[in-house]
Design an enzyme around this catalytic site. Structure first.
Site, PDB file in Angstrom:
ATOM      1  N   SER A 456      63.460 -38.704   5.804  1.00 16.16           N
ATOM      2  CA  SER A 456      62.115 -38.556   5.253  1.00 16.16           C
ATOM      3  C   SER A 456      61.750 -37.081   5.163  1.00 16.16           C
ATOM      4  CB  SER A 456      61.098 -39.236   6.180  1.00 16.16           C
ATOM      5  OG  SER A 456      61.504 -40.544   6.476  1.00 16.16           O
ATOM      6  N   CYS A 653      55.802 -45.324  10.793  1.00 20.34           N
ATOM      7  CA  CYS A 653      57.117 -44.790  10.436  1.00 20.34           C
ATOM      8  C   CYS A 653      58.003 -44.662  11.675  1.00 20.34           C
ATOM      9  CB  CYS A 653      56.958 -43.427   9.766  1.00 20.34           C
ATOM     10  SG  CYS A 653      58.546 -42.739   9.278  1.00 20.34           S
ATOM     11  N   ASP A 698      57.451 -47.303   6.756  1.00 16.29           N
ATOM     12  CA  ASP A 698      58.678 -46.634   6.343  1.00 16.29           C
ATOM     13  C   ASP A 698      59.544 -46.622   7.596  1.00 16.29           C
ATOM     14  OD1 ASP A 698      60.597 -45.206   5.058  1.00 16.29           O
ATOM     15  OD2 ASP A 698      59.567 -43.286   5.153  1.00 16.29           O
TER      16      ASP A 698
END
Ligand code: FAD
Length: 701
Positions: A456, A653, A698
């Protein structure tokens, strides 16, 4: 003339990374053994099939990607059957079975397959066999194997239903396709809304010719020794004394020729598939040396590339297999001298494999060393079909017997424990079974494509123009009886690759201006995320949950907000909450200074951190929060109010295996308590938040 219903069916697959395709191919190969003929096509090849007029039973195998989406190859098909103008009985002639693949570590389990299933149902298509939902989190084969086993019986019943129907109808009408459609749809009794737990599935009683039985190897003295401990190499009774049902030998289909032409000099993949070669301009250790895990920040220089990204996007990084493992493999296959030979791969003439294709990830004319380094995931866990094929290239009868046990139905528990759960790769098998010497073609047939790893973006290009940052944990696998200690493929490689520029925590870089040519390079490709972004309206409040490296995209979010603040002082910005967690405040609190700056200048309204392994402080807080979900619960009122009253967004995340599930459970608890709802109703609210893209994940494992 009466119609003959050929025992022919169609397999359609939607695959993202090749798993659905290989399962579809396996079904296709097995079909002949059951006296059936299968045609197979990828869902993307719409010129090769037409469900609108399909009279054969259809078997769909569909994987799931992203946030519960169908694979890219199935998107056109989904759009087609989603068309609202289609009548409700548009597919009422269609008889189908569907095997959905997913991973319970992620939200929206098997949603790719479920989406297609419900769209087909909406258009009147009928199941001839219950949908299977296979979980990569626990091992796809746990569901896939019994599902395929039951499929043959279901298909046979469907065909006999169709045939009976045709014979009755033949007296009344000529054999036209339209009649066939009608007959087929009229006959089969299906449970269209059925979702059978596959553990309860009554398996086919038809004896499978597909499975060969192997007698026990009573001559194997090893299995009767006094050390009755099972291992990768050795079994114990009852398995060692069982008659085995082993899968059919997968047909070989590739011919590999090694030509002496030298291909030396080919060291990294060419710039195909949208990859860009960029310099790693900075690498910083973010954790203390004595932290449990080591986290590293990389800065990539993208100034010379046409690469744009937003915080929330990721990048794919190409990584090679370990040189030492490639070397060992060459040695073990007795191919060290041919490492620089050009490899020619073609289809074997007379192969019985259906729809055989030369794998695209094996480039022609590349050197053997290059293909083993950049083309094939040599660390992948060998599937049972691969183990079965390896057995046929094993001289020692006791080793061969053990390999057959490991791929057999009876040896399933051993396969799970000594191969799947131990993350054994082909090299480990070749080391454990020294008399196994497979041809190169077998490896090319069974090893999947070496996949890039995603990271990411941990930066905003507003704050770092022409740069992108990542942060990663160095993955470590300790030694175990099945293999030596290893680092994760990509993260282990990156650590070695950047060793010359790595700055220890808190130090000033020795030389900021190393020439670009001296900097390590990496191949990257942007991997845009369609939803995981800051709300376009900055006044919307956001809650971010990102322990460990899960904080990465939120650093990007906050850098973006900080800059937007500076550029537009008049604008209204919603509250920002960040729930962070790590083991020790002083060892692995990633981006601590930057986060404190965000708090100081008002970019971050609330930084709520917890440290799971720190001793309680002097005040000895009882029940202090250990993980992010505990802090969420402590701030339940605020979280609920942001989500339910202020129409805010919740972002999660990081670790998919535990954290994301725990956070989800906590969210259910918060919403249930706040609105006085039971769990089911709280789940509906949470599903609504997902739908509205206000609860976004995510996550990775
Ligand atoms: P691999 O060699 O691929 O191993 C990874 C996994 O394989 C292990 O977790 C384990 O389950 C299994 N495994 C393999 N061998 C063994 C063994 N011998 N023993 C036990 N288990 C084994 N990661 C980050 O650190 N930072 C990020 O910002 C980040 N962002 C991501 C974004 C997305 C969209 C996705 C999909 C993933 C992201 N990841 C991130 C995860 C990252 O892509 C890699 O999966 C991770 O870095 C591990 O890669 P690796 O090649 O080093 O490990």
């Amino acid at each position: 003339m009466p119609c003959e219903v050929a025992a022919r069916f169609l397999i359609l697959y939607g695959s993202q990374r090749g798993q659905a395709q290989s399962i579809a191919e396996e079904i296709c190969e097995q079909a002949a053994e059951y006296g059936l003929t299968a045609d197979i096509s990828c869902l993307s090849k719409q010129d090769k099939y037409n469900v609108d007029s399909e009279i054969r039973p259809v078997v769909f195998v569909v994987s799931t990607t992203g946030d519960g989406d169908p694979p890219d190859t199935a998107l056109k098909f989904v759009r087609k059957i989603k068309n609202k103008s289609l009548p409700h009985d548009h597919l009422s002639h269609l008889r189908y079975a569907l095997l959905a693949l997913g991973d319970t570590n992620y939200a929206n389990f098997c949603n790719g397959g479920k989406t297609i299933d419900s769209l087909l149902q909406r258009l009147g298509a009928k199941h001839f066999y219950a949908t299977g939902h296979a979980d990569d989190g626990t091992g796809l084969e746990v569901v896939v194997d019994p599902w395929i086993e039951g499929l043959w019986d279901a298909l046979k019943k469907t065909f006999s239903g169709m045939s009976a129907s045709n014979q009755t109808d033949a007296a009344r009408s000529d054999c036209t396709q339209d009649n066939n459609l009608k007959n087929a749809s009229g006959q089969e009794k299906t449970k269209s809304d059925l979702e059978v737990d596959l553990h309860l599935l009554k398996l086919s009683e038809v004896h499978s010719q597909n499975e060969k039985t192997v007698p026990s190897d009573s001559s194997d003295a090893e299995t009767h020794s006094t050390t009755l401990v099972a291992s990768l190499k050795q079994s114990v009774p009852p398995l060692s004394e069982s008659v085995l049902k082993v899968p059919a030998l997968p047909p070989s289909y590739l011919e590999v020729v090694l030509e002496q032409a030298s291909t030396e000099g080919e060291t990294v993949p060419s710039g195909k598939d949208g990859y860009h070669e960029v310099s790693i301009s900075k690498a910083v250790q973010l954790t203390q040396d004595d932290a449990v895990k080591s986290s590293i920040l990389l800065e990539l220089d993208i100034s010379e590339q046409d690469v744009a990204y937003q915080p929330g996007d990721s990048f794919d990084i190409l990584c090679p297999n370990r040189a030492s493992e490639v070397e060992e493999l060459l040695l073990r296959l007795d191919l060290q001298m041919q490492r620089n030979c050009a490899v020619q791969v073609s289809l074997l003439k007379n192969s019985s494999k259906k729809a055989a294709k030369v794998p695209l990830h094996i480039p022609q004319n590349s050197s053997l060393q290059f293909i083993l380094t950049w083309g094939l995931e040599i660390r992948s866990i060998p599937k049972k079909a691969f183990v079965r094929a390896l057995a046929d290239f094993t001289r020692s009868s006791s080793e061969k017997r053990r390999l057959l046990e490991l791929c057999s139905k009876e040896g399933s528990a051993d396969y799970n424990s000594f191969i799947r759960d131990s993350n054994v790769c082909v090299l480990d098998l070749l080391q454990a079974f020294p008399s196994c010497l497979p041809p190169l073609s077998l490896l090319f047939e069974h090893l999947p494509k070496l996949q890039p790893r995603a990271y990411s973006a941990a930066s905003s290009s507003l704050q770092h123009p022409e740069k992108v940052h990542f942060v990663f944990n160095v993955v470590e696998f300790p030694a175990c009886p099945e293999h030596p200690a290893r680092t994760g493929l990509c993260t282990g490689w990156l650590v070695d690759h950047i060793s010359s520029i790595l700055q220890p925590l808190g130090t000033v870089p020795a030389s900021e201006c190393l020439g670009t040519s001296a900097l390590p390079k990496v191949h990257v490709r942007p991997r845009p995320n369609s939803t995981f972004h800051l709300p376009s309206d900055p006044s919307v409040p956001v809650v971010m949950v990102g322990p460990g490296t899960g904080v990465a995209p939120f650093i990007g979010f906050l850098q973006q907000r900080e800059k937007e603040h500076e550029m537009n002082q008049e604008a209204t910005f919603g509250e920002t909450w960040l729930f962070f967690g790590c083991r020790h405040k002083d060892k692995d609190f990633l981006f601590r200074e930057e986060l404190e700056r965000f708090v100081h200048n008002g970019t971050l309204s609330h930084l709520i951190a917890c440290f799971s392994r720190d001793e309680p402080d002097a005040a000895g807080t009882v029940n202090r929060p250990t993980y992010v979900q505990h802090n969420l619960l402590l701030h339940a009122k605020n979280v609920a109010s942001i989500l339910l009253k202020d129409k805010g967004c919740l972002y999660v995340c990081g670790d998919a295996k535990n954290m994301a599930k725990d956070v989800n459970d906590t969210l259910l608890e918060i919403i249930g308590n706040e609105l006085q709802l039971d769990k089911l109703d709280a789940m509906k609210i949470v599903a609504g938040l997902r739908e509205e893209k206000r609860y976004l994940q995510d996550i990775w494992s």
